[in-house]
Design a protein around this motif. Structure first.
Motif, PDB file in Angstrom:
ATOM      1  N   ALA A  18      20.326 -16.134 -30.481  1.00  0.00           N
ATOM      2  CA  ALA A  18      19.869 -16.888 -31.559  1.00  0.00           C
ATOM      3  C   ALA A  18      18.501 -17.808 -31.034  1.00  0.00           C
ATOM      4  O   ALA A  18      18.658 -18.558 -30.495  1.00  0.00           O
ATOM      5  CB  ALA A  18      20.913 -18.044 -32.309  1.00  0.00           C
ATOM      6  N   ARG A  65      25.098 -21.385 -38.714  1.00  0.00           N
ATOM      7  CA  ARG A  65      24.660 -20.422 -38.121  1.00  0.00           C
ATOM      8  C   ARG A  65      25.118 -20.606 -36.540  1.00  0.00           C
ATOM      9  O   ARG A  65      25.269 -20.034 -35.886  1.00  0.00           O
ATOM     10  CB  ARG A  65      23.123 -20.549 -37.924  1.00  0.00           C
ATOM     11  CG  ARG A  65      22.176 -19.994 -37.056  1.00  0.00           C
ATOM     12  CD  ARG A  65      22.389 -18.446 -36.977  1.00  0.00           C
ATOM     13  NE  ARG A  65      21.478 -17.695 -36.130  1.00  0.00           N
ATOM     14  CZ  ARG A  65      21.680 -16.653 -35.455  1.00  0.00           C
ATOM     15  NH1 ARG A  65      22.994 -16.023 -35.809  1.00  0.00           N
ATOM     16  NH2 ARG A  65      21.038 -15.693 -34.852  1.00  0.00           N
ATOM     17  N   HIS A 117      27.443 -18.506 -34.234  1.00  0.00           N
ATOM     18  CA  HIS A 117      26.954 -17.848 -32.961  1.00  0.00           C
ATOM     19  C   HIS A 117      27.940 -18.283 -31.927  1.00  0.00           C
ATOM     20  O   HIS A 117      28.201 -17.383 -31.031  1.00  0.00           O
ATOM     21  CB  HIS A 117      25.374 -18.534 -32.856  1.00  0.00           C
ATOM     22  CG  HIS A 117      24.768 -18.054 -31.513  1.00  0.00           C
ATOM     23  ND1 HIS A 117      24.376 -16.925 -31.050  1.00  0.00           N
ATOM     24  CD2 HIS A 117      24.532 -19.060 -30.238  1.00  0.00           C
ATOM     25  CE1 HIS A 117      23.938 -16.791 -29.944  1.00  0.00           C
ATOM     26  NE2 HIS A 117      23.895 -18.141 -29.438  1.00  0.00           N
TER      27      HIS A 117
END
Length: 714
Positions: free
Chosen positions: A536, A566, A570
């Motif tokens: 990421a 997010r 992740h």
């Protein structure tokens, strides 16, 4: 005399990698081998390892206790000494402190009983707190509400108090905003966020904290007139451990009329509570006014049960652009010159085959050459990147050129020599491909700032820890290496204090809340280290992983800020895709620690760690040593859940603990534990030794006190 707990558990089958990647839950067993009566024994937990711990706290459990002087009765609580001895007992109330004589309490089995005489002289309609001191670990605090004639009240007014409207006073604030008590029975709160960044909080204090003298307060009601600004309103309380407690909700000021706002208090709050900050006004990106004034008419506390009120969602877009940063005068650094400085060997994803280094200059170029030690082959140039930036020294902004070097294709367990700008050579050694044993020196929360003597102590604790180990080793920093994120002098002083340690052996840093700069970013932190890339990109240099033997380490950016979807997704993916035998997580703020515990991480981060099969979580932030073993938000035996270790402090700041149900052992709650013989903070450091089927962790202070020893085997 030292006591130990050792439990061996059968090994169970681990799920296949494919099933773990598909989201399947790790294996768990309901079978109990030698269950301890002091821990949760219900529910499902993973059982595939054995555990040893050196110390455990005495545990005291009780409900909400009320003593009625009109019909006095003995008060009983449950106590499990777990190898400790009760040293002393005292009661604190509004009338003062009094030591309890030995005949005022008795222990039979796991029941501790206080005689009626213990509370007869305590003030009515207020809390008395019994403090029990044990031979080691943290003290126990037992709140007892002493009722008055007619029974305890359900509601208490906290503002205004009689005669308060007749005086005017200014209070300590944050954000450069001055609040004053205005004439009449109202509190005027003018604010001005014109030059403030989003997230800035303005605080008003009503003098000293105001004790809440009702049994188990569940909500605080504030009657005020809003201004439609859409800024966020909250408050803060102190609990019985002198730690902060916050309501479960905040309110957006989307109204301009007079209303009563309800703030719900957590049922787990440690009693007694006291109102600390009457109001905390947070500047939100969705605000509709940067300047305004609130008027508060009344603040009351209530013991009536309350549900979280419905709240309007915050706007998803900012209406105002953040103000541009104020320019600082340019100058030259006294710490960063043309020669490379702040030379750090950083951890890589595969430290047996690669290496990375970082340094800084004042703008001068820097090149690195390397080769195998003793080789007659020519030096190779190390691939590098560089970035320009600025840091601060006092009120001066100084230019910095950040250099990063990445070496790949190296041989395992091989000594290399390198040189900078053609200077004198130095050496480093890569890790073995599959080391039988390796070690890590683990520290947290230096935050030395301008307290110069502690830089020498920082170096001493590093040297003392390194002397206790041999073979492959690395250093782990669990955040808050500095007080000010972009202070060039402070970071330079810390790296200089570390001496050759951070240059010879890999350093794996984790960002803390003090690594954020004034703009709320990690810009300086990211530039200072050459860390593994993240899948990421927005988390590059913040969340990463690396492998050593059968261990995978995950460094997670958890610095008290809420993790977004997010970031959660992740981390879950990283854990679920990992096939290594051991999973070790490094973060700054833990779901289960001491005074710095972050309740939102219990809801978001802890379940991800459990589903992902984490074994040990190392953290900092609380400036006190805390050991906890938790599974599904319940305290369990060390072999039954994730082991959470908060590593204390490596700098001048040390705090008392905030007692929580998950804590198995705490060191540093008492002042005699926090300080050495010279009255300075006794800094803490851990040495962890890793082998294929075992992890041993030895925690000591600079003065030589053994804080704890832990071993996990599977």
């Amino acid at each position: 005399m030292m006591t130990a707990l050792s439990v061996r558990i059968r090994r169970t089958r681990r799920l296949s990698a494919a099933k773990r990647r598909s989201g399947a839950v790790l294996p768990r067993s309901f079978r109990r081998h030698c269950p301890s009566p002091s821990i949760h024994t219900g529910g499902s937990m993973k059982k595939f390892r054995s555990a040893f711990v050196l110390y455990r706290d005495a545990l005291v459990s009780h409900g909400d206790l009320v003593f009625d002087p009109a019909a006095p009765q003995e008060i009983s609580v449950r106590v499990r000494l777990r190898g400790n001895a009760l040293v002393s007992a005292a009661v604190h109330s509004a009338g003062g402190d009094a030591a309890l004589p030995a005949d005022a309490l008795r222990i039979r089995g796991e029941t501790l009983t206080f005689s009626r005489e213990c509370f007869l002289s305590c003030a009515c309609n207020a809390y008395a707190v019994v403090r029990l001191s044990f031979s080691r670990g943290q003290d126990a605090r037992i709140p007892v509400y002493v009722a008055g004639p007619g029974g305890p009240p359900d509601v208490q007014r906290l503002f205004p108090l009689p005669g308060e409207a007749d005086r005017s006073a200014a209070y300590r604030v944050r954000g450069g905003i001055c609040f004053c008590l205005t004439a009449g029975e109202a509190l005027g709160l003018p604010y001005d966020f014109t030059d403030a960044d989003y997230g800035r909080t303005a605080v008003i204090k009503l003098g000293l904290p105001r004790p809440i003298s009702i049994p188990r307060p569940r909500r605080v009601l504030i009657r005020l007139k809003g201004d439609g600004s859409y800024n966020a309103l909250s408050l803060r309380l102190y609990n019985g451990c002198d730690a902060s407690e916050y309501p479960l909700n905040e309110q957006y000021l989307d109204f301009e009329d007079e209303r009563t706002l309800c703030f719900v208090l957590p049922e787990t709050a440690t009693l007694p509570l006291a109102l600390c900050d009457a109001l905390r006004l947070r500047y939100t990106p969705g605000c509709r006014k940067r300047k305004g004034e609130l008027t508060v008419y009344e603040i009351t506390a209530s013991s009536e049960a309350a549900c979280l009120p419905d709240a309007p969602p915050p706007p998803a877009y900012p209406l105002f652009a953040p103000p541009p940063p104020q320019p600082q005068p340019l100058g030259r650094s006294s710490r960063i010159g043309a020669a490379p400085t702040r030379w750090i060997r950083c951890i890589t994803a595969a430290p047996d085959r690669s290496a990375a280094f970082a340094c800084a200059t004042d703008g001068a170029p820097c090149r690195m050459e390397y080769r195998e030690a003793g080789s007659a082959s020519p030096f190779l140039f190390a691939p590098s990147t560089r970035a320009e930036g600025f840091e601060t020294e006092g009120d001066v902004r100084v230019p910095v050129l950040y250099h990063k070097f990445y070496l790949s294709g190296l041989k395992a367990d091989t000594l290399y020599e390198y040189r900078l700008n053609g200077g004198a050579p130095a050496t480093f050694r890569t890790f073995p491909a599959a080391p039988e044993r390796f070690s890590a020196v683990i520290l947290a929360d230096a935050q030395i700032g301008r307290d110069a003597p502690y830089y020498a102590r920082y170096r001493q604790i590093l040297e003392a820890a390194a002397a206790r180990i041999s073979g492959p080793q690395m250093f782990i920093s669990l955040g808050d290496m500095v007080c000010e994120a972009d202070d060039a002098a402070e970071f330079s002083e810390l790296i200089s204090a570390a001496g050759p340690a951070f240059a010879r052996f890999p350093l794996a840093p984790t960002p803390g809340n003090h690594e954020r700069d004034d703009a709320g970013s990690f810009t300086a932190y990211r530039r200072r280290f050459a860390l593994p890339a993240s899948s990421a990109p927005e988390l590059d240099g913040l969340t990463y992983w690396f492998d050593v033997g059968g261990f995978r380490f995950f460094s997670v950016c958890a610095d008290c800020a809420e993790l977004n979807e997010r970031e959660c997704a992740h981390l879950a993916e990283l854990l679920n895709r990992c096939d290594q035998k051991w999973k070790i997580v490094l973060l700054h703020c833990s779901p289960y620690t001491g005074k710095g515990a972050e309740p939102q991480y219990r809801r978001t981060l802890a379940p991800i760690l459990e589903r992902g099969g984490a074994d040990i979580v190392f953290s900092g932030h609380s400036h006190i040593y805390v050991r906890a073993s938790v599974w599904e938000d319940k305290a369990v035996a060390p072999e039954d859940g994730i082991l959470y270790l908060t590593m204390g402090t490596s700098g001048p700041k040390a705090f008392a603990n905030d007692r929580a149900f998950w804590q198995d052992y705490v060191f540093g709650d008492r002042e005699d534990e926090r300080l050495d013989g010279g009255g300075k903070t006794d800094v803490t450091c851990a040495v962890a030794r890793f082998s294929d089927d075992r992890v041993e962790i030895d925690v000591q202070t600079l003065s030589g006190k053994t804080i704890d020893r832990i071993a996990l085997q599977k």
